[in-house]
Write an enzyme that holds these catalytic residues in place. Structure first.
Site, PDB file in Angstrom:
ATOM      1  N   GLU A   1       0.834  -1.194   0.000  1.00 44.16           N
ATOM      2  CA  GLU A   1       0.000   0.000   0.000  1.00 44.16           C
ATOM      3  C   GLU A   1       0.874   1.251   0.000  1.00 44.16           C
ATOM      4  O   GLU A   1       1.735   1.407   0.873  1.00 44.16           O
ATOM      5  CB  GLU A   1      -0.900   0.044   1.240  1.00 44.16           C
ATOM      6  CG  GLU A   1      -1.857  -1.119   1.379  1.00 44.16           C
ATOM      7  CD  GLU A   1      -2.605  -1.103   2.715  1.00 44.16           C
ATOM      8  OE1 GLU A   1      -3.825  -1.317   2.705  1.00 44.16           O
ATOM      9  OE2 GLU A   1      -1.949  -0.866   3.757  1.00 44.16           O
ATOM     10  N   CYS A   2       0.663   2.134  -0.958  1.00 49.92           N
ATOM     11  CA  CYS A   2       1.245   3.472  -0.987  1.00 49.92           C
ATOM     12  C   CYS A   2       2.767   3.441  -0.830  1.00 49.92           C
ATOM     13  O   CYS A   2       3.480   3.184  -1.786  1.00 49.92           O
ATOM     14  CB  CYS A   2       0.579   4.356   0.065  1.00 49.92           C
ATOM     15  SG  CYS A   2       0.810   6.134  -0.225  1.00 49.92           S
ATOM     16  N   GLY A   3       3.293   3.677   0.360  1.00 57.21           N
ATOM     17  CA  GLY A   3       4.733   3.642   0.547  1.00 57.21           C
ATOM     18  C   GLY A   3       5.323   2.298   0.160  1.00 57.21           C
ATOM     19  O   GLY A   3       6.431   2.224  -0.388  1.00 57.21           O
TER      20      GLY A   3
ATOM     21  N   GLY B   1      -0.546  -0.703  -4.911  1.00 55.41           N
ATOM     22  CA  GLY B   1      -1.217   0.508  -5.366  1.00 55.41           C
ATOM     23  C   GLY B   1      -1.209   1.562  -4.287  1.00 55.41           C
ATOM     24  O   GLY B   1      -0.629   1.377  -3.207  1.00 55.41           O
TER      25      GLY B   1
ATOM     26  N   PHE C   1       4.097   0.372  -2.174  1.00 54.50           N
ATOM     27  CA  PHE C   1       4.096   0.400  -3.633  1.00 54.50           C
ATOM     28  C   PHE C   1       5.318   1.157  -4.148  1.00 54.50           C
ATOM     29  O   PHE C   1       5.991   0.710  -5.093  1.00 54.50           O
ATOM     30  CB  PHE C   1       2.808   1.056  -4.134  1.00 54.50           C
ATOM     31  CG  PHE C   1       2.864   1.576  -5.542  1.00 54.50           C
ATOM     32  CD1 PHE C   1       3.079   0.714  -6.605  1.00 54.50           C
ATOM     33  CD2 PHE C   1       2.730   2.930  -5.799  1.00 54.50           C
ATOM     34  CE1 PHE C   1       3.147   1.198  -7.908  1.00 54.50           C
ATOM     35  CE2 PHE C   1       2.792   3.416  -7.087  1.00 54.50           C
ATOM     36  CZ  PHE C   1       3.000   2.546  -8.154  1.00 54.50           C
TER      37      PHE C   1
END
Length: 479
Positions: A337-339, A444, A341
């Site tokens: 998730e986010c970081g 993502g 990704f």
């Protein structure tokens, strides 16, 4: 039989009014009085929740009407409030601010769902009698809201405080529960995503504890703690929760799932990790900054965080990055998730104070780069429709989540990226898409909450069990 759960919601008129600082001050002050405080944060947030957890000495859960229906919301609040003398919920944004003009999913809506009294924090900078109009307006704006008191913040002096108090007492029946002076220096500085995280504050955990104690000292001096506690104790009794947080009985440990939790990546909702453990995962804490070798694992969870703050340290830790890439290529289930990704891309670009661009090699699972921007590239709730299957989601499902990232995914470097989800709401990686998939690696910008996506954890564990069986590892992931 109904039970007494002393509770209150600490709200503000907008972001930046000081409600987080006041919430931390109250939590710490009540804890120092010997009370067990269950902290909660309304809405999607990791940093404020982390500070609340430190102040209370116990996990902080996020309550969000967007993610959670009434039954789940009340169940989560009920279970986390057990054994506590006080449950304190910090709101987000303004009291009535929601995802639309009707105020859906607002702090006020959450307070009504929990039948919790509201204490409103007001920034009184350059304001006197107008404060009474604001208080009166908030008290009558929506039916069913119990505005039980106000805390006046950033007051200028005794004369200013006297006028403020007289105005509220003369024109409203809402009690003033305290008045805070302007603090010359915020004990917990802010950054672009809110308060500075405890991971970055000072030189160690003790610095954070000192800051929280300083806030508690301020609360003791300027706030009517007895009156505030009285507000919480007059909240109506609640029916016990009849719904467990997770379906069924906890399963026996069947696979080992590692999750990176260090200064760079640490955005995890407690319920996400609990859901994995409930579904049969043995959780192992890992680091992408340390030189310590990783144990054998059957799955990997990469949460969000601030990899850009540690980009150089991550980039030089090639053994860990190579390990992640090889595990991905081998087909291990990896969820990012986010970081997380950003870590799985080829490069992370960071711009220095002089405008220079530094490019740091990451794990290279996905042929893309991310670059830090001055403004948010994705902010708020997300809603995605799954179009392609993965170990974690199936086509046709709707995934509710949130995003808050200043980084931008750069594509068009000679390779195409195929995303598995179409965004109904939110930005994702771009072009209305999110959720890249390579082998069994999913990544993502969308953050999820396990209680809003109840099949995610069981599917993750099941995928880890399948991979363990195919790779010839034993029940604990050892050859």
């Amino acid at each position: 039989m109904q039970h007494l759960i002393p509770r209150l919601v600490l709200a503000g008129l907008s972001g930046g009014t000081g409600k987080t600082i006041v919430s931390l001050a109250l939590v710490r002050a009540f804890c120092r009085r010997g009370l067990a405080v269950a902290p909660f944060k309304k809405g999607p947030d990791y940093i404020d929740a982390r500070w609340l957890a430190i102040a209370a000495g116990r996990d902080c859960s996020n309550l969000d009407p967007f993610f959670h229906g009434d039954e789940v919301l009340r169940s989560l609040f009920w279970h986390r409030s057990q054994g506590a003398d006080l449950s304190l919920v910090e709101g987000n944004r303004g009291l009535f601010d929601g995802k639309d003009a009707q105020g859906s999913c607002s702090t006020a809506e959450l307070a009504r769902r929990l039948a919790a009294p509201v204490v409103l924090t007001i920034d009184c900078t350059k304001m006197t009698r107008t404060v009474a109009a604001i208080v009166q307006g908030c008290a009558s704006f929506e039916p069913g809201l119990d505005l039980a008191g106000v805390i006046l913040n950033r007051t200028a002096g005794e004369r200013h405080r006297a006028v403020l108090r007289r105005s509220i007492e003369e024109y409203t029946d809402i009690p003033v529960l305290g008045m805070l002076p302007k603090i010359a220096e915020n004990p917990i500085p802010e950054r672009h995503m809110g308060l500075l995280s405890d991971q970055e504050y000072g030189t160690g955990a003790q610095d954070g504890q000192t800051a929280l104690d300083a806030l508690a000292d301020t609360a003791e001096q300027w706030l009517d703690l007895d009156a505030i506690l009285g507000v919480a104790r007059r909240a109506p009794r609640m029916d016990p929760a009849t719904t467990p947080l997770f379906d069924g009985s906890p399963r026996a440990k069947a696979a080992r799932i590692g999750y990176v939790h260090d200064e760079a990546l640490w955005f995890y909702y407690p319920e996400n990790l609990e859901a994995l453990a409930h579904a049969g995962a043995e959780l192992v804490r890992l680091s992408i900054l340390s030189g310590e070798p990783w144990p054998e694992i059957d799955g990997l969870y990469l949460g969000g965080g601030f990899p850009e703050m540690f980009a150089q340290r991550i980039a030089v830790n090639r053994p860990v990055l190579e390990r992640i890439r090889s595990l991905s290529r081998a087909g291990m289930p990896i969820y990012a998730e986010c970081g997380g990704f950003m870590l799985l891309c080829d490069e992370l670009e960071c711009r220095g104070a002089d405008g220079s661009v530094g490019r740091h090699a990451m794990a290279g699972v996905f042929p893309a780069a991310t670059t830090l921007c001055e403004r948010p590239q994705g902010l708020g709730y997300t809603e995605a429709v799954v179009e392609d299957a993965s170990p974690f989601f199936q086509p046709g499902e709707t995934v509710l989540g949130h995003e808050f990232h200043y980084s931008l995914c750069l594509t068009g470097r000679g390779a195409s990226l195929s995303a598995t989800m179409r965004m109904r709401r939110g930005s994702g990686i771009g072009d209305g898409r999110d959720g890249l998939l390579y082998e069994n690696t999913f990544a993502g910008y969308t953050h999820i909450h396990a209680l809003a996506v109840p099949d995610w954890a069981p599917r993750f564990v099941a995928a880890a069990v399948r991979w363990r069986g195919s790779s010839g590892t034993g029940p604990t992931g050892q050859n």
